[in-house]
Scaffold this motif. Structure first.
Motif, PDB file in Angstrom:
ATOM      1  N   VAL A 147     -88.184 -54.194 -22.870  1.00 17.29           N
ATOM      2  CA  VAL A 147     -88.348 -52.990 -23.691  1.00 17.29           C
ATOM      3  C   VAL A 147     -89.265 -51.980 -23.009  1.00 17.29           C
ATOM      4  O   VAL A 147     -88.958 -50.789 -22.938  1.00 17.29           O
ATOM      5  CB  VAL A 147     -88.901 -53.371 -25.081  1.00 17.29           C
ATOM      6  N   ILE A 157     -85.486 -50.903 -30.975  1.00 16.39           N
ATOM      7  CA  ILE A 157     -86.859 -50.999 -30.457  1.00 16.39           C
ATOM      8  C   ILE A 157     -87.033 -50.056 -29.273  1.00 16.39           C
ATOM      9  O   ILE A 157     -88.039 -49.332 -29.180  1.00 16.39           O
ATOM     10  CB  ILE A 157     -87.179 -52.446 -30.041  1.00 16.39           C
ATOM     11  N   GLU A 188     -97.289 -51.904 -28.130  1.00 17.40           N
ATOM     12  CA  GLU A 188     -96.943 -51.324 -29.428  1.00 17.40           C
ATOM     13  C   GLU A 188     -96.535 -52.410 -30.427  1.00 17.40           C
ATOM     14  O   GLU A 188     -95.697 -53.264 -30.144  1.00 17.40           O
ATOM     15  CB  GLU A 188     -95.809 -50.304 -29.271  1.00 17.40           C
ATOM     16  N   THR A 189     -97.136 -52.346 -31.626  1.00 20.02           N
ATOM     17  CA  THR A 189     -96.894 -53.370 -32.643  1.00 20.02           C
ATOM     18  C   THR A 189     -96.346 -52.789 -33.942  1.00 20.02           C
ATOM     19  O   THR A 189     -95.293 -53.219 -34.430  1.00 20.02           O
ATOM     20  CB  THR A 189     -98.191 -54.140 -32.953  1.00 20.02           C
ATOM     21  N   HIS A 245     -89.572 -46.854 -29.086  1.00 23.50           N
ATOM     22  CA  HIS A 245     -90.616 -46.779 -28.072  1.00 23.50           C
ATOM     23  C   HIS A 245     -90.473 -45.519 -27.216  1.00 23.50           C
ATOM     24  O   HIS A 245     -91.477 -44.910 -26.832  1.00 23.50           O
ATOM     25  CB  HIS A 245     -90.580 -48.024 -27.183  1.00 23.50           C
ATOM     26  N   THR A 255     -90.982 -59.229 -30.106  1.00 25.44           N
ATOM     27  CA  THR A 255     -91.743 -58.881 -28.911  1.00 25.44           C
ATOM     28  C   THR A 255     -93.035 -59.685 -28.895  1.00 25.44           C
ATOM     29  O   THR A 255     -93.388 -60.344 -29.879  1.00 25.44           O
ATOM     30  CB  THR A 255     -92.055 -57.382 -28.884  1.00 25.44           C
ATOM     31  N   ALA A 304     -87.632 -53.823 -35.449  1.00 22.25           N
ATOM     32  CA  ALA A 304     -87.305 -54.967 -34.601  1.00 22.25           C
ATOM     33  C   ALA A 304     -86.168 -55.818 -35.142  1.00 22.25           C
ATOM     34  O   ALA A 304     -85.382 -56.373 -34.368  1.00 22.25           O
ATOM     35  CB  ALA A 304     -88.540 -55.831 -34.390  1.00 22.25           C
ATOM     36  N   THR A 324     -92.908 -51.173 -33.939  1.00 23.85           N
ATOM     37  CA  THR A 324     -91.930 -52.206 -33.613  1.00 23.85           C
ATOM     38  C   THR A 324     -91.614 -53.071 -34.821  1.00 23.85           C
ATOM     39  O   THR A 324     -90.469 -53.527 -34.992  1.00 23.85           O
ATOM     40  CB  THR A 324     -92.445 -53.080 -32.462  1.00 23.85           C
ATOM     41  N   SER A 377     -96.134 -49.031 -24.354  1.00 21.91           N
ATOM     42  CA  SER A 377     -94.947 -49.653 -24.940  1.00 21.91           C
ATOM     43  C   SER A 377     -95.124 -51.167 -25.054  1.00 21.91           C
ATOM     44  O   SER A 377     -94.752 -51.765 -26.067  1.00 21.91           O
ATOM     45  CB  SER A 377     -93.718 -49.326 -24.092  1.00 21.91           C
ATOM     46  N   SER A 435     -90.568 -58.072 -24.422  1.00 22.87           N
ATOM     47  CA  SER A 435     -91.531 -56.976 -24.279  1.00 22.87           C
ATOM     48  C   SER A 435     -91.419 -56.318 -22.911  1.00 22.87           C
ATOM     49  O   SER A 435     -91.507 -55.090 -22.794  1.00 22.87           O
ATOM     50  CB  SER A 435     -92.960 -57.488 -24.498  1.00 22.87           C
ATOM     51  N   ARG A 484     -80.836 -53.045 -36.718  1.00 19.53           N
ATOM     52  CA  ARG A 484     -82.097 -53.213 -36.000  1.00 19.53           C
ATOM     53  C   ARG A 484     -81.988 -54.314 -34.956  1.00 19.53           C
ATOM     54  O   ARG A 484     -81.397 -55.356 -35.202  1.00 19.53           O
ATOM     55  CB  ARG A 484     -83.222 -53.538 -36.984  1.00 19.53           C
ATOM     56  N   SER A 514     -87.781 -48.470 -21.707  1.00 20.09           N
ATOM     57  CA  SER A 514     -88.347 -47.338 -22.450  1.00 20.09           C
ATOM     58  C   SER A 514     -89.097 -46.393 -21.523  1.00 20.09           C
ATOM     59  O   SER A 514     -88.986 -45.170 -21.656  1.00 20.09           O
ATOM     60  CB  SER A 514     -89.280 -47.845 -23.553  1.00 20.09           C
TER      61      SER A 514
END
Length: 265
Positions: free
Chosen positions: A74, A139, A207-208, A143, A220, A215, A211, A204, A71, A134, A78
Motif C-alpha cells: 500500500v 486503502i 496511517e491507521t 492513502h 495493514t 480497509a 485505513t 502511508s 502495508s 472495501r 500509494s
C-alpha cells in the motif's frame, strides 16, 4: 555585545536533554527488550541472556508478516501514484491563472488538513455511493488522497525555486517541451521527488485511522497492532518495532540528505 548567560544555557541544555530522554528512552527500551527479555526468577524480575528468539519468532508469525506485506504494498503504490499526481498539480499551479491555482491547492490540501476521522468517513461514504467494495484498492485510494499534499508541497517549492528561465532557455535552444521536461526540469526536481516519496511512504505506512474506515477485510500492520493491544503483545512485537524504527530512521536520514542536496543545486 550581549553577555552570555551560562546558567540559562545550562538550563536550556538540561531541558533539551530531558526532552530527548523522554522521546527516545521508550524506543531504546523496546530495542533492548528485543534482545534481553524480562523474566521472573524466584520472585524477582531480571533479564534473560542475549537472544535473537523474538526475531526468529517474528519470521514465523504469518499474521504479522502478512499485515506487514500489505502495508509495504500500500505504501509503495500509494507513494508512486501520489508522486505522479503531485507533479501534475505542481505544473498546473505554476502555469494556471492565480484564482484557479489557489482553488486547486485548496482541493489538494483539504483532505490532509481535515481531521482523519472526517476524511476516512467521507471516503467510506464515497466508496459506498459508487458501490466500490472495501479492500486493498480502497486503502490505496484513501492513502493517495491523504499523502498527495505532502509530495505536492515538496515538489512545488522546488519547482518555484527553479523559475522559468531554465525552461525558456531550453526552448530557445530548440528542445521540445517533452525534452525540456525530461532532460532539464525532472533532473532538477530529483531531490524533491525522492524526499517527497520517502516522506509519503513513511506517512502511508503509519496511517491507521483513515485505513480503519476503508480497509474492509484487509489488515495493514498498524491495524494489526491496534487489534493486538486488546489481548497483549507477543515478544516478537519488540523485534518488529525495533526494525521499523531502524528503517524509519534510515528514511529520515535519506530525506535529510536529499533536502540538503536540493539546497546546494
Amino acid at each position: 555585545m550581549k553577555q552570555k548567560a551560562p546558567c540559562l544555557d545550562a538550563l536550556l541544555g538540561l531541558v533539551a536533554g530531558l526532552g530527548l530522554i523522554a522521546l527516545y528512552a521508550p524506543l531504546l527500551a523496546t530495542g533492548a527488550l528485543s534482545f534481553f527479555q524480562i523474566v521472573r526468577v524466584r520472585g524477582t524480575l531480571g533479564f534473560a541472556p542475549f537472544s535473537l528468539d523474538p526475531y526468529v519468532a517474528l519470521l514465523a508469525n504469518g499474521e504479522i508478516l502478512a499485515a506487514l506485506s500489505t502495508s509495504l504494498v500500500v505504501a509503495t503504490v500509494s507513494s508512486l501514484l501520489a508522486l505522479v499526481l503531485a507533479l501534475m498539480f505542481a505544473f498546473y499551479f505554476v502555469s494556471a491563472r492565480r484564482g484557479l491555482g489557489i482553488a486547486m491547492q485548496i482541493m489538494v490540501f483539504l483532505p490532509f488538513l481535515l481531521p482523519p476521522i472526517i476524511t476516512g468517513l467521507s471516503l467510506l461514504i464515497a466508496f459506498r455511493e459508487i458501490d466500490l467494495g472495501r479492500g486493498l484498492v480502497t486503502i490505496i485510494i484513501a492513502h493517495v488522497v491523504f499523502i498527495v499534499p505532502v509530495v505536492y508541497r515538496t515538489v512545488l517549492v522546488r519547482l518555484q525555486l527553479l523559475g522559468s528561465s531554465l525552461t525558456e532557455a531550453s526552448l530557445d535552444l530548440g528542445a521540445s517541451r517533452v525534452q525540456t521536461l525530461r532532460y532539464v526540469i525532472l533532473p532538477q526536481l530529483r531531490p524533491a521527488l525522492i524526499s517527497g516519496v520517502l516522506l509519503a511512504f513513511a506517512i502511508s505506512f503509519d496511517e491507521t485511522l483513515i485505513t480503519l474506515f476503508v480497509a474492509g477485510s484487509q489488515t495493514t500492520l498498524p491495524i494489526r497492532l491496534w487489534a493486538m493491544m486488546r489481548v497483549g503483545f507477543v515478544p516478537e512485537i519488540n523485534a518488529l518495532a525495533t526494525l521499523i524504527f531502524l528503517c524509519t530512521a534510515a528514511i529520515t536520514f535519506a530525506i535529510g540528505l536529499m533536502q540538503r542536496a536540493g539546497e546546494r543545486v
